[in-house]
Each structure stands twice: as C-alpha cells, then as structure tokens.
Scaffold this active site. Structure first.
Site, PDB file in Angstrom:
ATOM      1  N   HIS A 272       7.628  -5.435   1.926  1.00  0.00           N
ATOM      2  CA  HIS A 272       8.428  -6.511   2.528  1.00  0.00           C
ATOM      3  C   HIS A 272       9.925  -6.278   2.339  1.00  0.00           C
ATOM      4  O   HIS A 272      10.690  -7.235   2.132  1.00  0.00           O
ATOM      5  CB  HIS A 272       8.034  -7.858   1.927  1.00  0.00           C
ATOM      6  CG  HIS A 272       6.654  -8.320   2.287  1.00  0.00           C
ATOM      7  ND1 HIS A 272       6.372  -8.959   3.476  1.00  0.00           N
ATOM      8  CD2 HIS A 272       5.468  -8.215   1.638  1.00  0.00           C
ATOM      9  CE1 HIS A 272       5.077  -9.246   3.524  1.00  0.00           C
ATOM     10  NE2 HIS A 272       4.500  -8.787   2.422  1.00  0.00           N
ATOM     11  N   ASP A 325       3.155  -8.074  -3.223  1.00  0.00           N
ATOM     12  CA  ASP A 325       1.996  -8.273  -2.353  1.00  0.00           C
ATOM     13  C   ASP A 325       2.047  -7.356  -1.137  1.00  0.00           C
ATOM     14  O   ASP A 325       3.095  -6.843  -0.761  1.00  0.00           O
ATOM     15  CB  ASP A 325       1.935  -9.726  -1.878  1.00  0.00           C
ATOM     16  CG  ASP A 325       3.157 -10.113  -1.049  1.00  0.00           C
ATOM     17  OD1 ASP A 325       4.287  -9.849  -1.515  1.00  0.00           O
ATOM     18  OD2 ASP A 325       2.992 -10.647   0.060  1.00  0.00           O
ATOM     19  N   GLU A 326       0.890  -7.170  -0.523  1.00  0.00           N
ATOM     20  CA  GLU A 326       0.739  -6.510   0.778  1.00  0.00           C
ATOM     21  C   GLU A 326       1.502  -5.181   0.859  1.00  0.00           C
ATOM     22  O   GLU A 326       2.254  -4.931   1.796  1.00  0.00           O
ATOM     23  CB  GLU A 326       1.188  -7.446   1.895  1.00  0.00           C
ATOM     24  CG  GLU A 326       0.339  -8.703   2.012  1.00  0.00           C
ATOM     25  CD  GLU A 326       0.758  -9.608   3.141  1.00  0.00           C
ATOM     26  OE1 GLU A 326      -0.133 -10.206   3.786  1.00  0.00           O
ATOM     27  OE2 GLU A 326       1.972  -9.740   3.399  1.00  0.00           O
ATOM     28  N   VAL A 327       1.296  -4.327  -0.134  1.00  0.00           N
ATOM     29  CA  VAL A 327       2.003  -3.047  -0.174  1.00  0.00           C
ATOM     30  C   VAL A 327       1.160  -1.974   0.499  1.00  0.00           C
ATOM     31  O   VAL A 327       0.093  -1.604   0.009  1.00  0.00           O
ATOM     32  CB  VAL A 327       2.330  -2.651  -1.628  1.00  0.00           C
ATOM     33  CG1 VAL A 327       3.036  -1.296  -1.660  1.00  0.00           C
ATOM     34  CG2 VAL A 327       3.196  -3.722  -2.287  1.00  0.00           C
TER      35      VAL A 327
END
EC number: 3.2.1.52
Length: 532
Positions: A272, A325-327
């Site tokens: 992100h 998160d969400e890597v």
C-alpha cells in the site's frame, strides 16, 4: 416502465420503513424512557422536570483540576451550545425547580491524554431546588467530558417555554467504559478530507464516546502529509491543495485531545505504498514494478525512521499503526537486485516480508511507540512479533481468540460487521458484533483492548462521509462502552434510543442517516425524524 418499477420499489421501501418504525414502538423502551446513548453502566432517575437557568454556570468548587488550558470550560460551553440547538433562549425562568449550574469535581490535576486513562464519572442531578446544582465527579478531566456528553442528552429545549429543561430528575449515573480503545478509522488517501470535515468527525465521535481516531493517512493512491525529514514524499498527493502540513496534523491532534480523542497515525508498510515513490523513486523495486517498498535498500528504512521521528513531534498517542496487510511480493521476485539481496541473506520472499515488518517494528519501538499491525502479520509469523504488538483483526471472526491465546493484545474490526464502507451491513449487525466472542478467561479478555469501525475511503469523500459513518458507528460505540449485561439482547430493543440519538446528531449538525435501512440510506418519504 422504469417509472412504474421505481414507484413500486419506493412503495415497498416505504412499507419497510413503516414496519421498522413499528419495531421502534414495540421494542424501543426497554430502559423505561431513558434515551441516553451509549447506555451508562448504571442509572436511576425520577419523574420530575427541572429547568436550566438562563445563567447556567460552571462551578469547580472542591476540584483539584485547575483547568489552566481552559479545556473543561471549553467543553462546558460546547455542551450548552448543543443543548440549546441554536434556539434563542428567551423564555422566563420559573421560580422553582431550577438548576443554577453544574459543579464539576475532578480528582486529578493532570490532563495528559493517552491510552488507558481513567474515563469514569459520576453524575448526580437533584430533584428540585431554587438554586440547585448538578454535580459531576471524575478522576480525570476526560471522564468529566464524557459526563458532560451524558448531561447534554438529559436536556431538551422546551419550544413552548423557550428555555432548556431536564426531564426525569433526580438522576444518579455511575459510568465507565467497557473497553479502553473505542476507535473509528478514516482514510485520507483514497479521498482527501478537508480539515473541517475531520474536525466534524471528531466532534461526532465525542458525542458517542468513541476515543481513538485512527488516521489512515497514506496509501498507494496518495501521500498527502508533509514529512519534513523527507519533503518530497507529499509529491505523491493528488494535487497541490489536497495536502496536510505538519501544522495541520498538529491542529487535528490538539483539536481531538481537547475532546478526549486520541489520534492514531498509520503508515502502511511495506505494501500500500506506491505513492511514496512519486517523490523518491528509489523506494520502488523498479520503475515498472512499484510496490511493495524495496526491502533490499537501507534507504527504505531510513525513510521510515525519518517519518516516525517526525511523527513523535505530532502524534503523542502511545501507539503507531504500521499496517503490514495485503503484501504481494511478486515485485520482489521479479526484480533482479532484490532477488540477489534475498539470496545473499538466505531468504525467500515470505521471509523478506517478515524481515521488513519486524525491522519496521524495531524502528517504531526505538522512537517510543508501541506497534499495531494488521492481522496478516500475526497469521504469518505471530510468534516472532514484538511482545508490544497489538494485532488488528479485520479479515473475519475467530482471530482475536487466537491472538489473545498467544499472549498478544488485539483490536477487533472484522470486516463483515464493522466496516462502514460495506453499505449492505445494517446497524443491527454493528450492534451485535461482540469482541469477546469465545474468549472466556478474564486474563485473555483483558488482552482485547477494544474495537474499531473502519470508514475506508474508496466510496466516500467530504460530501457523504457523515451519513456513511452514522448512525452505524454509534451502534458499535455502545457495544464498546456499555457493560455486557446492559446491552440489548435483541437490537430491536435499542431501535428507539438509536433513532433518537440519530435525530440528536442531526440537530447538532451531523448528517447521520436514518436507522431504517443499511448504510448511507436516504429518508423514505416525508415524516418525523424519529420515524425514520
């Protein structure tokens, strides 16, 4: 044909709204006419009506708090403003049953706000008297601020007498929060939120006794915040004007503190973070593959260190949120110099992700912060996280149970119940979402420090944020404040109080949506606010 279908659909919605109001009438009164939100720990009341003197005053007789900064006096003045709801108070004060003022006794002289501060209070309103005073007693000024919010909900502007009245006296309220962390996330990367909008959100948080504004400042789309140590970072903002200076951020923090709200700053790393590289392209793995941040370069961690160093001058809350998160590590495995670095250090991409998160944690700890990370970090390498980590649950149920069993603290935000951008989730689900589900031992229950509702910014901006947040966030606020045995067992039992609180927010200038529908619902037709 479209008109006919639309008309039919509207009739259905009107019927649904009417049925919802019938539920209000049938189930809304389980607290005997008490319309306080969130419901206090304990309360008792009578049946008399008192009137506030037009010269209603604040007294601090017997208090140890000097109010040198004017924090308490400002809060008292705000309380009077919202009680009068912009009406002209020009009626004649009765000669009896008059409250002359409010005596606030605060036992601690300190007013530094941080996590875990005592927010309890006692509120005592007498039955009658010509020059009677209501009394607030609190350990800290922030407990007194909550008491003022409760007191404001006992008062109403009498449109016939043109004065403010207080019903159901005498009152005795003993109150304290169930959880120390009661949060609301706002997202200023997906859409920029002007400062007055953020301040309005803070005001409405105080009305419902939420106490942490989680400021998700930056994301892949935009980096709007000035970072003096690395001044080109905000080149990643949407535009020249959609930015926050360091002074702006400090203004938000100080504005929130004076309302009993902590500000939790977040930089989400290593994913992100595409916007970081607009000003500093070396942070990207390559020009063609731009996130997550480059794990192989010392410069990446120098920038994180610089950001957190600058944060310490603005964000005084005990915690900082580092995301995690969400890597998606595919950029790392497609970039030759990162592949070489991983091989040199005996890591695969998953181990590189762990290395990044743990190193970022160490940097934050070196600046005096404790760290909050999204739950993927726990799911992947929970046993190696710093013991000072707070795991932020968002993916679903059951995670908090595992986190506290591992001895770590947890914040609950499971997306199926507490994500405000999920417009199909009605307030009833927000209300019934229990952070301590399947956590029974007192030691583990204490590790759940609270919960947070999340207003992700993809589909909101300054034009619609308030009606997307409220009243659903208020439903979660009662879950986080009120003792379990005082919560409604069926959300229909709370409908009447929540409808009234929603109307109270409207009267105070907050664009809260009707309760009869899911998120961001418009009124279904003409009618009283209390029947929507």
């Amino acid at each position: 044909m479209p008109l006919a279908v639309g008309s039919w659909a509207r009739e259905v919605l009107l019927c649904v709204g009417f049925l919802a109001w019938l539920f209000v009438l049938a189930f809304g009164g389980e607290h005997d006419g008490v319309n306080i939100w969130p419901m206090p720990k304990s309360e008792s009341h009578g049946s008399q009506t008192l009137f506030l003197s037009k010269d209603f005053v604040l007294s601090t007789r017997g208090s140890k708090y000097g109010d040198g900064s004017g924090l308490l006096k400002e809060a008292f003045d705000r309380m009077i403003d919202v009680v009068e709801v912009n009406h002209i108070v020009d009626g004649r004060t009765p000669t009896s049953s008059v409250l002359a003022g409010l005596n606030v006794v605060i036992l601690s002289p300190q007013d530094q706000l941080n996590f875990g501060i005592d927010e309890s209070y006692k509120l005592d309103v007498p039955a009658a008297g010509k020059h009677a005073y209501a009394r607030i007693e609190a350990q800290t000024v922030y407990g007194a601020l909550h008491a003022l919010q409760t007191f404001s909900q006992l008062c109403h502007f009498n449109i016939y007498k043109r004065i403010v009245e207080l019903q159901l006296a005498p009152w005795y309220i003993l109150d304290q929060p169930r959880f120390p962390y009661r949060g609301l996330l706002i997202d200023t990367s997906r859409h920029y939120l002007p400062l007055p909008i953020i301040k309005g959100v803070i005001d409405s948080m105080a009305y419902s006794k939420l106490n942490v504004l989680h400021w998700h400042i930056v994301d892949k789309q935009s980096f709007p915040l000035e970072i003096p140590s690395y001044p080109r970072l905000w080149a990643g903002a949407y535009s020249y004007s959609e930015r926050y200076t360091k002074a702006d951020a400090l203004e938000i923090v100080q504005y929130a503190e004076r309302r009993g709200v902590n500000v939790l700053a977040e930089i989400d790393v290593p994913g992100h973070a595409l916007s970081w590289g607009v000003g500093y392209p070396d942070l990207w793995p390559s020009a063609e593959c731009q996130e997550p941040l480059d794990v192989s370069k010392e410069f990446t961690f120098k920038v994180i260190d610089g950001i957190l160093s600058d944060f310490t001058k603005v964000f005084k809350f005990r915690f900082v949120h580092l995301g995690g998160d969400e890597v998606n590590t595919s950029c790392w495995t497609n970039t030759p110099h990162i592949i070489e670095w991983l091989n040199k250090h005996g890591m695969n991409e998953s181990q590189g992700y762990k290395y990044f998160v743990l190193r970022a944690q160490k940097i934050a700890l070196s600046h005096g912060y404790e760290v909050i990370n999204w739950e993927e970090t726990f799911n992947n390498f929970g046993s190696q996280l710093s013991p000072k980590t707070v795991v932020h649950n968002w993916l679903g149920g059951g995670v908090a149970q595992k986190v506290v069993a591992a001895g770590l603290r947890c914040i609950v935000s499971n997306q199926d119940k507490w994500y405000l951008d999920h417009l199909d989730v009605p307030w009833q689900k927000f209300y019934m979402n229990e952070p301590l589900t399947n956590i029974s031992t007192p030691e583990q229950q204490k590790l759940v420090i609270g919960g947070e509702v999340c207003m992700w910014g993809e589909s909101i901006d300054a034009s619609d944020i308030e009606q997307t947040i409220w009243p659903r966030a208020a439903a979660a606020a009662e879950r986080l404040w009120t003792p379990l045995d005082k919560l409604a067992k069926d959300p229909r039992q709370a409908t009447g109080r929540l409808a009234r609180f929603r109307c109270l927010l409207n009267q105070r200038g907050v664009a809260a949506a009707p309760v009869a529908g899911p998120g961001r619902t418009a009124p279904l037709g003409p009618g009283s606010c209390y029947k929507q």
